[in-house]
Design a protein around this motif. Structure first.
Motif, PDB file in Angstrom:
ATOM      1  N   SER A  58       0.815  -1.224   0.000  1.00  0.00           N
ATOM      2  CA  SER A  58       0.000   0.000   0.000  1.00  0.00           C
ATOM      3  C   SER A  58       0.852   1.280   0.000  1.00  0.00           C
ATOM      4  O   SER A  58       0.316   2.384   0.006  1.00  0.00           O
ATOM      5  N   ALA A  59       2.173   1.138  -0.005  1.00  0.00           N
ATOM      6  CA  ALA A  59       3.022   2.338   0.044  1.00  0.00           C
ATOM      7  C   ALA A  59       3.021   3.059  -1.299  1.00  0.00           C
ATOM      8  O   ALA A  59       2.636   2.490  -2.330  1.00  0.00           O
ATOM      9  N   GLY A  60       3.486   4.330  -1.270  1.00  0.00           N
ATOM     10  CA  GLY A  60       3.547   5.107  -2.514  1.00  0.00           C
ATOM     11  C   GLY A  60       4.911   5.027  -3.173  1.00  0.00           C
ATOM     12  O   GLY A  60       5.073   5.353  -4.357  1.00  0.00           O
ATOM     13  N   LEU A  61       5.923   4.607  -2.388  1.00  0.00           N
ATOM     14  CA  LEU A  61       7.296   4.590  -2.916  1.00  0.00           C
ATOM     15  C   LEU A  61       8.078   3.429  -2.293  1.00  0.00           C
ATOM     16  O   LEU A  61       7.950   3.152  -1.097  1.00  0.00           O
ATOM     17  N   TYR A  62       8.874   2.786  -3.134  1.00  0.00           N
ATOM     18  CA  TYR A  62       9.738   1.676  -2.702  1.00  0.00           C
ATOM     19  C   TYR A  62      11.178   2.061  -3.018  1.00  0.00           C
ATOM     20  O   TYR A  62      11.501   2.349  -4.177  1.00  0.00           O
ATOM     21  N   ILE A  63      12.011   2.112  -1.986  1.00  0.00           N
ATOM     22  CA  ILE A  63      13.432   2.454  -2.196  1.00  0.00           C
ATOM     23  C   ILE A  63      14.256   1.176  -2.026  1.00  0.00           C
ATOM     24  O   ILE A  63      14.241   0.547  -0.956  1.00  0.00           O
ATOM     25  N   LEU A  64      14.938   0.806  -3.096  1.00  0.00           N
ATOM     26  CA  LEU A  64      15.705  -0.437  -3.122  1.00  0.00           C
ATOM     27  C   LEU A  64      17.177  -0.091  -2.905  1.00  0.00           C
ATOM     28  O   LEU A  64      17.889   0.263  -3.850  1.00  0.00           O
TER      29      LEU A  64
END
Ligand SMILES: NC(=O)c1ccc[n+]([C@@H]2O[C@H](COP(=O)([O-])OP(=O)(O)OC[C@H]3O[C@@H](n4cnc5c(N)ncnc54)[C@H](OP(=O)(O)O)[C@@H]3O)[C@@H](O)[C@H]2O)c1
Length: 262
Positions: A58-64
């Protein structure tokens, strides 16, 4: 913005803290090693998981923020539909993310980051996105973290990463072997700190080639030979000394800025 951080190392920790400081909410930390994920999640006060558990969708951003080699592997195991995902690597194309989401890009901190340290000044970010719309989203987000944000292509970022390795990793290695030399020769490496600071500060104002100092640029063979005699018992440092002296001596001359010693 609700954010999932994938990775729990230096960059994940520094960016996680910075995102929180700037009013974003970290909702989950995901990492290969559960205990590493938990440690960072506890600090950021959020949920945690390893790669076998469910990713918060449900997040707006994924930082890998994982090791470069891991980016290829994760590419096969994560699918985020249209969610925005960014990696933080200098030398990896944004295209490594193309099977994970339709919206992907890069948030590369052009800074040497260690999780044990506090960063008070703005971290410079090189950003990229796979479309004009995605790039705008990345730019808006990066602007919440720093005032120093620059759009760069994969190719430009790769070239800047090469230069970053030279100015940061290589100079630090030189500091390390100089420190070792000082220890073995019973002189105090700490006395060199003002010189290290002055040299680094100077390149903010002058082209480095124009402010080169020392025996090599003066063609002072007498001093160089004296140094090489001292270095007889330090083969690694002697090797570096000879290579760098040769590089300085064979560089084309550059006019010195007014008032600077040549
Ligand atoms: N540190 C810097 O100064 C800096 C600056 C700019 C960009 N970067 C880039 O940012 C990225 C992360 O760097 P970092 O310094 O944060 O690295 P790091 O501190 O060594 O952390 C590496 C992270 O990658 C995970 N990882 C390693 N191998 C993996 C694998 N095979 N599969 C899945 N996960 C794996 C580790 O997870 P576990 O701990 O759970 O095993 C850890 O969370 C790299 O692309 C690096 O080039 C680093």
């Amino acid at each position: 913005m609700q954010i999932v951080i994938i990775g729990s190392g230096n960059v994940a920790s520094v960016l996680g803290r910075l995102c929180k400081q700037r009013g974003h909410e970290i909702v989950q930390v995901v990492s290969r090693n559960t205990s590493h994920a938990k440690l960072l999640a506890d600090e950021l006060k959020c949920a945690y998981a390893d790669y076998n558990e469910k990713l918060n969708d449900s997040a707006g951003l994924y930082i890998l923020a994982v090791a470069d080699t891991a980016l290829q592997e994760l590419n096969k195991s994560i699918n985020l539909g249209t969610k925005l995902i960014l990696h933080t690597a200098g030398s990896v194309s944004k295209e490594v993310l193309k099977d994970i989401s339709l919206n992907y890009g890069v948030l590369y901190p052009l800074q040497s980051l260690r999780k044990e340290m506090e960063y008070e000044t703005d971290i410079p970010f090189l950003i990229d996105g796979n479309s004009a719309e995605t790039l705008t989203l990345v730019e808006d987000f990066a602007g919440t973290l720093s005032t120093n944000v620059t759009k760069t292509s994969d190719d430009e970022r790769l070239k800047l990463h090469v230069a970053a390795v030279v100015v940061s990793n290589f100079t630090n290695h030189l500091y390390a072997i100089a420190e070792d030399f000082c220890k073995k020769e019973n002189v105090d490496f700490a006395l060199l700190t003002p010189l290290i600071k002055e040299t680094a500060e100077r390149v903010a104002h002058f082209s480095p080639a124009a402010v080169q100092t020392g025996p090599a640029v003066r063609n002072d063979i007498f001093t160089i030979e004296k140094h090489l005699r001292i270095l007889a018992d330090h083969p690694q440092l002697k090797y570096m000394y000879i290579k760098l002296t040769d590089s300085i001596m064979t560089s084309p001359p550059t006019p010195s800025p007014k008032g600077e010693e040549a």
